[in-house]
Design a protein around this motif. Structure first.
Motif, PDB file in Angstrom:
ATOM      1  N   UNK A   1       6.727  29.784 -26.199  1.00 56.44           N
ATOM      2  CA  UNK A   1       6.539  29.054 -24.954  1.00 56.44           C
ATOM      3  C   UNK A   1       6.305  27.558 -25.207  1.00 56.44           C
ATOM      4  N   UNK A   2       5.606  27.237 -26.286  1.00 55.73           N
ATOM      5  CA  UNK A   2       5.371  25.818 -26.606  1.00 55.73           C
ATOM      6  C   UNK A   2       6.702  25.122 -26.904  1.00 55.73           C
ATOM      7  N   UNK A   3       7.608  25.821 -27.583  1.00 50.52           N
ATOM      8  CA  UNK A   3       8.931  25.243 -27.879  1.00 50.52           C
ATOM      9  C   UNK A   3       9.711  24.966 -26.596  1.00 50.52           C
ATOM     10  N   UNK A   4       9.555  25.870 -25.590  1.00 48.72           N
ATOM     11  CA  UNK A   4      10.240  25.669 -24.315  1.00 48.72           C
ATOM     12  C   UNK A   4       9.769  24.381 -23.648  1.00 48.72           C
ATOM     13  N   UNK A   5       8.477  24.105 -23.751  1.00 48.70           N
ATOM     14  CA  UNK A   5       7.937  22.896 -23.127  1.00 48.70           C
ATOM     15  C   UNK A   5       8.537  21.649 -23.765  1.00 48.70           C
TER      16      UNK A   5
ATOM     17  N   UNK B   1       9.343  30.527 -16.153  1.00 50.87           N
ATOM     18  CA  UNK B   1      10.628  31.213 -15.991  1.00 50.87           C
ATOM     19  C   UNK B   1      11.588  30.412 -15.107  1.00 50.87           C
ATOM     20  N   UNK B   2      11.027  29.798 -14.064  1.00 53.40           N
ATOM     21  CA  UNK B   2      11.878  28.982 -13.187  1.00 53.40           C
ATOM     22  C   UNK B   2      12.455  27.786 -13.940  1.00 53.40           C
ATOM     23  N   UNK B   3      11.626  27.127 -14.750  1.00 57.13           N
ATOM     24  CA  UNK B   3      12.107  25.977 -15.514  1.00 57.13           C
ATOM     25  C   UNK B   3      13.198  26.389 -16.499  1.00 57.13           C
ATOM     26  N   UNK B   4      12.983  27.544 -17.133  1.00 58.07           N
ATOM     27  CA  UNK B   4      13.954  28.038 -18.114  1.00 58.07           C
ATOM     28  C   UNK B   4      15.307  28.252 -17.446  1.00 58.07           C
ATOM     29  N   UNK B   5      15.259  28.902 -16.276  1.00 54.49           N
ATOM     30  CA  UNK B   5      16.492  29.204 -15.574  1.00 54.49           C
ATOM     31  C   UNK B   5      17.160  27.923 -15.051  1.00 54.49           C
ATOM     32  N   UNK B   6      16.341  27.051 -14.416  1.00 57.48           N
ATOM     33  CA  UNK B   6      16.874  25.867 -13.749  1.00 57.48           C
ATOM     34  C   UNK B   6      17.519  24.900 -14.740  1.00 57.48           C
ATOM     35  N   UNK B   7      16.884  24.735 -15.914  1.00 56.09           N
ATOM     36  CA  UNK B   7      17.362  23.724 -16.862  1.00 56.09           C
ATOM     37  C   UNK B   7      18.129  24.338 -18.034  1.00 56.09           C
ATOM     38  N   UNK B   8      18.366  25.644 -17.957  1.00 60.53           N
ATOM     39  CA  UNK B   8      19.113  26.299 -19.023  1.00 60.53           C
ATOM     40  C   UNK B   8      18.425  26.203 -20.379  1.00 60.53           C
ATOM     41  N   UNK B   9      17.090  26.364 -20.375  1.00 60.57           N
ATOM     42  CA  UNK B   9      16.342  26.285 -21.638  1.00 60.57           C
ATOM     43  C   UNK B   9      16.477  27.612 -22.384  1.00 60.57           C
ATOM     44  N   UNK B  10      16.306  27.530 -23.680  1.00 56.71           N
ATOM     45  CA  UNK B  10      16.439  28.746 -24.486  1.00 56.71           C
ATOM     46  C   UNK B  10      15.063  29.151 -25.014  1.00 56.71           C
ATOM     47  N   UNK B  11      14.663  30.377 -24.701  1.00 58.90           N
ATOM     48  CA  UNK B  11      13.363  30.861 -25.170  1.00 58.90           C
ATOM     49  C   UNK B  11      13.552  32.184 -25.886  1.00 58.90           C
ATOM     50  N   UNK B  12      13.323  32.155 -27.191  1.00 61.59           N
ATOM     51  CA  UNK B  12      13.550  33.372 -27.960  1.00 61.59           C
ATOM     52  C   UNK B  12      12.336  34.277 -27.967  1.00 61.59           C
TER      53      UNK B  12
END
Ligand SMILES: [Zn+2]
Length: 474
Positions: free
Chosen positions: A153-157, A134-145
């Motif tokens: 989650x694998x796509x987020x990585x 969750x921190x990585x998603x927020x920090x780097x503006x990643x999109x997780x559907x």
């Protein structure tokens, strides 16, 4: 890293224990030479119940997996997808452990190079404390559907790794990946997989060789990384190279904290006398100068731990591993302070001493300096060597607690001697038997005095009375 064949993987499971819990969903993203090659995901029938809390967390219910294939059904196909690829996962030890166990149940052996994105993030962004997904998603503006679902989650990585190449230089990323992938080479004598179960907790580890000869005992606040460091392959330490050649078995004891690890290490080294631990062996000649300025004698007396209970003696200065060390130390003090070697008992005969002829002794031997002054100056010079008195009435327990797990241990001590460790009051009730091997020892003394100094007022002490029996025992 991205020039390799890589698979980003995430698993959903019925719980956190790889040996016991099962996989409920697999999601993988295959990347070749930095380009997305394919994505694949499937629910898995775990052949056991999914607990309600996990159903809520992941959204994967028992009903959803009822008709899904089992891991065994998928094993062959999955193995083909994973084979020869670098496995990338978040908290990779978790996913890797589950994969290995599930494959093992299916009769297949899986081993791979593994890259953990938590560790990668920690290495590249050390200024941040949190590296969960969750921190990585927020920090780097990643999109997780599809958060908490395997493919989502694998796509987020995969997104995270693409982000890296925009935010960091190629050299920085390569260096971080290389450091994380430097896998320890397993010593030839160790069976495959024996290092996998070593926990990341404080504790003591024991290496054994042919015929179960103890090779080495060590301690660490992180057993796993310390043990692996011995086999890191660069063998900067000659000792590690020899251990790697000889080792056939590893054992470990988890402890709650550092103190328990230190004292068990010191005790085990003395009991087992491992080949590569010479430095901690028990010295039978442990001694100290005893000097009481209120007493009659102007000279200090050399006393041995094998003859006297050092935990009970007053006016001790040292400690020394052998007589020679004690004598040399006193001689150096005498020279530095202008004290008389004859009065100190370092030389025989009558004054004037040779040092006085060289104007190095201030003349206590010929009455130029009175004995009281001489003794006072000796005492001042000895001060920094004084052996600390046991600060409690008698036997105590020092409680060590792991704030994270809440587990605690009580180390039972008496006059600088380590009697043993108990984990419950019931064990303490039987602590009368703990005193059987009470022996003053230099390493334990050093460990405890250092620990007491560092923890001072925060020490959790349980007084166990001064008579040698556990509290409540009559
Ligand atoms: Zn003299």
């Amino acid at each position: 890293m991205l020039e390799q064949r890589v698979v980003f993987l995430d698993l959903e499971t019925t719980g956190a224990a790889a040996g016991f819990d099962r996989v409920t969903e697999i999601g993988i993203v295959e990347v070749n030479g930095g380009k997305l090659a394919s994505e694949w995901g499937t629910l898995v029938n775990p052949e056991t119940r999914i607990p309600p809390a996990i159903e809520t967390l992941t959204g994967i219910t028992n009903a959803m997996v009822r008709d899904a294939p089992t891991f065994s059904d998928l094993a062959q196909d999955l193995m083909e997808r994973l084979a020869g690829r670098l496995l990338v996962a978040h908290n990779a030890r978790f996913d890797y452990g589950f994969l290995k166990n599930e494959f093992k149940r299916a009769g297949l052996r899986y081993a791979s190079k593994v890259l953990c994105t938590v560790k990668l993030s920690r290495r590249l962004y050390p200024e941040h404390h949190r590296h969960n997904l969750d921190s990585l998603i927020e920090r780097h503006g990643l999109i997780c559907e599809d958060r908490h679902r395997a493919l989502g989650d694998a796509r987020v990585l995969w997104q995270f790794v693409q982000t890296l190449s925009r935010e960091k230089t190629r050299a920085e990323i390569d260096a971080a990946v290389e450091a994380l992938l430097r896998t320890p080479s397993l010593p030839a004598g160790l069976a495959e997989g024996v290092l996998d179960d070593i926990p990341e907790t404080p504790g003591v580890y024991l290496f054994y060789g042919e015929n179960d000869i103890p090779l080495y005992v060590g301690k660490s606040v992180n057993l796993r990384s310390r043990v692996l460091a011995h086999f890191s392959g660069d063998h900067a330490v000659h000792k590690d190279m020899r251990i790697s050649r000889q080792i056939t078995r590893v054992e470990w004891i988890e402890t709650v904290g550092e103190l328990g690890a230190l004292m068990r290490e010191a005790r085990l080294v003395k009991q087992l006398q491992p080949v590569h631990n010479r430095w901690l062996r028990r010295s039978n000649d442990l001694c100290a100068w005893r000097f009481d300025p209120a007493g009659d004698a102007a000279k200090p007396l050399l006393v041995y731990a094998r003859d006297e209970d050092f935990g009970d003696l007053q006016h001790l200065y040292g400690l020394f591993r052998a007589k020679r060390e004690a004598v040399n130390t006193l001689r150096a003090i005498a020279e530095e302070q202008g004290l008389c070697p004859i009065v100190l008992g370092l030389e025989s005969g009558k004054g004037p001493c040779f040092a006085h002829q060289l104007k190095k002794c201030r003349g206590a031997c010929v009455g130029k300096e009175n004995t009281l002054t001489h003794s006072a100056r000796l005492l001042a010079a000895l001060h920094k060597l004084r052996v600390r008195a046991w600060p409690f009435r008698g036997r105590v327990g020092i409680r060590e607690t792991d704030s994270w797990s809440g587990k605690s241990e009580l180390h039972v001590l008496d006059r600088w001697c380590y009697l043993g460790t108990v984990r419950s009051d019931w064990e303490l009730f039987d602590a009368g038997e703990l005193g059987s091997e009470k022996l003053f020892d230099l390493d334990t003394y050093k460990i405890l005095t250092r620990y007491f100094e560092r923890h001072g007022g925060r020490l959790q002490v349980v007084e166990l009375d001064g008579t040698g029996g556990a509290a409540g025992r009559h």
